[in-house]
Write an enzyme that holds these catalytic residues in place. Sequence first.
Site, short mmCIF file in Angstrom:
data_model
loop_
_atom_site.label_atom_id
_atom_site.label_comp_id
_atom_site.label_asym_id
_atom_site.label_seq_id
_atom_site.Cartn_x
_atom_site.Cartn_y
_atom_site.Cartn_z
N HIS A 7 0.75 -1.19 -0.01
CA HIS A 7 0.07 0.03 0.08
C HIS A 7 0.80 1.19 0.13
CE1 HIS A 7 0.68 -0.42 4.54
NE2 HIS A 7 0.73 0.81 4.48
N HIS A 80 4.14 7.21 3.23
CA HIS A 80 5.20 6.01 3.12
C HIS A 80 4.74 5.40 2.12
CE1 HIS A 80 2.00 4.67 6.07
NE2 HIS A 80 2.28 3.45 5.40
N GLU A 129 8.03 1.35 4.58
CA GLU A 129 7.69 0.36 5.52
C GLU A 129 7.78 -1.02 5.15
OE1 GLU A 129 3.39 0.73 6.53
OE2 GLU A 129 3.37 -0.88 8.26
#
Lengths: 139, 139
Positions: A7, A80, A129
């Site tokens: 994502h 992110h 991440e």
Amino acid sequence: MIGPLNHVGVAVPDIGKAIDFYRDVLGATDITEPKVLAPQGVTYAFVTLPSGQVELIEPYGETSPILKYLERNPKGGQHHICFEVKDIHEAKATMEARGMRVLNEPRIGAHGTLVIFLHPGDSGGVLIELMETPQAEHE
Amino acid sequence: MIGPLNHVGVAVPDIGKAIDFYRDVLGATDITEPKVLAPQGVTYAFVTLPSGQVELIEPYGETSPILKYLERNPKGGQHHICFEVKDIHEAKATMEARGMRVLNEPRIGAHGTLVIFLHPGDSGGVLIELMETPQAEHE
């Protein structure tokens, strides 16, 4: 080593308005109800697309790291990028061995699996991440 | 209306170093050779993951829009998010009917299909690219 692009995290000042935008303007049909993830200081909702997701994140609490981001970017913006990895502890060790600063010990993220964040100063200004692939996706 | 999350565009000051980082540190194995897309003022390369892509974009030419971005973010950073749509002309008309500012007439993008960009001021500070799904992906 990195697997799928899971994502993109998008910081938003108002998650309700952001959900309205993704649903009513962009026409996304699969959007989760907002939930609080207190340890990360966010209220989040996932916009699930035929492949990939957008994670909308609104600050939660007075020490939310998203507050600083929104001070610099009041309208919000890309916060992110999240890639999946098979084993978060192995990924952490590998990243550290390759000179990356890892910002946290593995902790439970919004998908219920362990995540770490890499220092954006080591990765071209991008907050990355890494999240362990949810088990269900292996089945 | 929006389909898959096709890629995240990441602005980089040096595409060679960025490719080294994605290959040697993050372990990505499928990265295209850099190519110039003169009308958009970029040299680009795609990092292809099991699902999703990262598009690395370095400024090309003196009027590249990426130059301004790198002035504000010298190390680079997330530049845009690209979602697929079935028909770019229909998408443009729909976006305009819903009050969005569309920044360009449909033009050929890095995947060889037509793309438009939406004004980030209308979409929560995020520069959104809409690209027509490549035909091969329908087959």
